[in-house]
Design a protein around this motif. Structure first.
Motif, short mmCIF file in Angstrom:
data_model
loop_
_atom_site.label_atom_id
_atom_site.label_comp_id
_atom_site.label_asym_id
_atom_site.label_seq_id
_atom_site.Cartn_x
_atom_site.Cartn_y
_atom_site.Cartn_z
N GLU A 23 0.87 -1.18 0.00
CA GLU A 23 0.00 0.00 0.00
C GLU A 23 0.90 1.23 0.00
O GLU A 23 1.65 1.47 0.95
CB GLU A 23 -0.92 -0.02 1.23
CG GLU A 23 -1.81 -1.27 1.32
CD GLU A 23 -2.80 -1.44 0.17
OE1 GLU A 23 -3.09 -0.45 -0.54
OE2 GLU A 23 -3.28 -2.58 -0.05
N PHE A 24 0.84 1.97 -1.11
CA PHE A 24 1.77 3.08 -1.30
C PHE A 24 1.35 4.33 -0.52
O PHE A 24 0.16 4.63 -0.38
CB PHE A 24 1.91 3.40 -2.78
CG PHE A 24 2.92 2.52 -3.46
CD1 PHE A 24 4.24 2.93 -3.59
CD2 PHE A 24 2.57 1.25 -3.91
CE1 PHE A 24 5.19 2.10 -4.18
CE2 PHE A 24 3.51 0.42 -4.50
CZ PHE A 24 4.83 0.84 -4.64
N ILE A 25 2.37 5.04 -0.03
CA ILE A 25 2.19 6.34 0.64
C ILE A 25 2.45 7.45 -0.38
O ILE A 25 1.71 8.41 -0.48
CB ILE A 25 3.17 6.46 1.84
CG1 ILE A 25 2.85 5.38 2.87
CG2 ILE A 25 3.11 7.87 2.46
CD1 ILE A 25 3.93 5.19 3.92
N ASP A 26 3.54 7.28 -1.15
CA ASP A 26 3.85 8.16 -2.27
C ASP A 26 4.53 7.27 -3.32
O ASP A 26 4.64 6.06 -3.10
CB ASP A 26 4.67 9.38 -1.80
CG ASP A 26 6.11 9.05 -1.42
OD1 ASP A 26 6.59 7.94 -1.74
OD2 ASP A 26 6.77 9.90 -0.80
N PRO A 27 4.96 7.81 -4.47
CA PRO A 27 5.47 6.90 -5.53
C PRO A 27 6.68 6.07 -5.13
O PRO A 27 7.00 5.09 -5.80
CB PRO A 27 5.82 7.86 -6.67
CG PRO A 27 5.00 9.07 -6.42
CD PRO A 27 4.87 9.20 -4.94
N VAL A 28 7.38 6.40 -4.04
CA VAL A 28 8.59 5.66 -3.69
C VAL A 28 8.52 4.99 -2.32
O VAL A 28 9.50 4.41 -1.86
CB VAL A 28 9.85 6.56 -3.75
CG1 VAL A 28 10.03 7.13 -5.15
CG2 VAL A 28 9.78 7.68 -2.72
N ARG A 29 7.38 5.09 -1.65
CA ARG A 29 7.28 4.51 -0.30
C ARG A 29 5.97 3.74 -0.15
O ARG A 29 4.93 4.19 -0.61
CB ARG A 29 7.33 5.62 0.77
CG ARG A 29 8.59 6.45 0.72
CD ARG A 29 8.54 7.54 1.78
NE ARG A 29 9.74 8.36 1.77
CZ ARG A 29 9.86 9.50 1.10
NH1 ARG A 29 8.86 9.96 0.36
NH2 ARG A 29 10.98 10.20 1.16
N GLU A 111 3.30 12.88 -5.69
CA GLU A 111 4.73 13.12 -5.86
C GLU A 111 5.50 12.64 -4.64
O GLU A 111 4.94 12.60 -3.55
CB GLU A 111 5.00 14.64 -6.06
CG GLU A 111 4.19 15.29 -7.15
CD GLU A 111 4.45 14.71 -8.54
OE1 GLU A 111 5.50 14.08 -8.73
OE2 GLU A 111 3.58 14.87 -9.42
N LYS A 112 6.78 12.34 -4.86
CA LYS A 112 7.64 11.93 -3.74
C LYS A 112 7.68 13.05 -2.69
O LYS A 112 7.91 14.22 -3.03
CB LYS A 112 9.06 11.65 -4.25
CG LYS A 112 9.99 11.23 -3.16
CD LYS A 112 11.41 11.01 -3.66
CE LYS A 112 12.31 10.73 -2.47
NZ LYS A 112 13.71 10.60 -2.87
N GLN A 113 7.44 12.66 -1.44
CA GLN A 113 7.46 13.66 -0.36
C GLN A 113 8.89 13.98 0.03
O GLN A 113 9.72 13.07 0.21
CB GLN A 113 6.67 13.13 0.85
CG GLN A 113 5.20 12.96 0.56
CD GLN A 113 4.54 14.27 0.12
OE1 GLN A 113 4.33 15.16 0.93
NE2 GLN A 113 4.21 14.38 -1.17
#
Ligand code: PMT
Length: 218
Positions: A23-29, A111-113
């Motif tokens: 489950e994604f938080i942002d595109p990289v996490r 977007e990446k935070q």
């Protein structure tokens, strides 16, 4: 026996889930869990060996699906639900071995935070309970769940057996050294909704998978 007389005349079709969901938080996490897919893929292999047709719905893993299974790759719990819902009416047996994340971030950033502007607390919302939802749509299918537990193994497994309206539950103590997540071996106890109790292992996940299938369809 599976409550379907047609099974005498056609191969059993088994829907198996495996691996983790993300489950994604942002595109990289993302949040996830350590499931490697080994237990679910072993079940798929054991089912093929019995001459069954196998639909495998798998979260992201680094192992290859056994030759001969129809494999569908998914990432999130919602995607796993949609893939299972589509295949459920045609199957005779559903075995939910996947370690589905129970929660997902309420807000997914596009977007990446950036570290200096990041929100350090994440609010979660529930992910659909795939097994419980499909059990409501059940017609002739045999439903088998897994229960990954670290404490009160039998009580929690029995609760899931009842609440998810299952025929069998495979209780997996994931804090046992050399068993559970990522390991090549496992040790489990099967409980049926008619009061049967069948312990298996420690042994390889393929041997455990074979025992499980022999137990649910003797
Ligand atoms: O993949 P490996 O590394 O080989 O590890 C194997 C395993 C430890 C992942 C496997 O043996 C196992 O125990 N799988 C179940 C993991 C799990 O999610 O257990 P749970 O107790 O949280 O869920 C109970 C049941 O409900 C499971 O059948 C699960 O697939 C299902 N579920 C859970 C949440 C959800 N939102 N929908 C579901 O259908």
């Amino acid at each position: 026996m599976i409550p379907n007389s047609n099974l005498m005349h056609k191969p059993i079709r088994c829907l198996i889930t495996a691996g983790p969901t993300r489950e994604f938080i942002d595109p990289v996490r993302f949040i996830s869990n350590p499931s490697s897919g080994k237990m679910g893929y072993a079940l798929a292999e054991a089912a093929l060996k019995r001459g069954w047709e196998v639909d495998l719905v798998s979260g992201p893993v680094s192992i290859s699906a056994p030759k001969g299974v129809e494999c569908c790759s998914v990432v999130s719990g919602q995607e796993m639900y949609e893939a299972c819902e589509q295949r459920f009416p045609q199957c005779d047996i559903l075995i939910m071995c996947a370690a589905v994340m129970d929660m997902r971030p309420k807000k997914i950033f596009k977007e990446k935070q950036k570290k200096d502007s990041i929100e350090w607390s994440v609010e979660f919302e529930p992910v659909i309970d795939i097994l419980k939802t499909l059990s409501i749509q059940k017609s002739q299918q045999l439903l088998v769940g897994f229960a990954a537990e670290t404490t009160n193994i039998e009580a929690y497994a029995q609760k899931k057996l009842r609440e998810k309206n299952l025929d069998w539950i495979v209780a997996n103590n994931v804090s046992t050294p050399g068993a559970g997540f990522e390991s090549d071996n496992n040790k489990v106890i099967l409980y049926s909704n008619t009061g049967k109790v069948e312990p298996f292992g420690p042994k390889s996940k393929l041997d455990i998978a074979t025992d499980i299938l022999n137990c649910i369809v003797p």
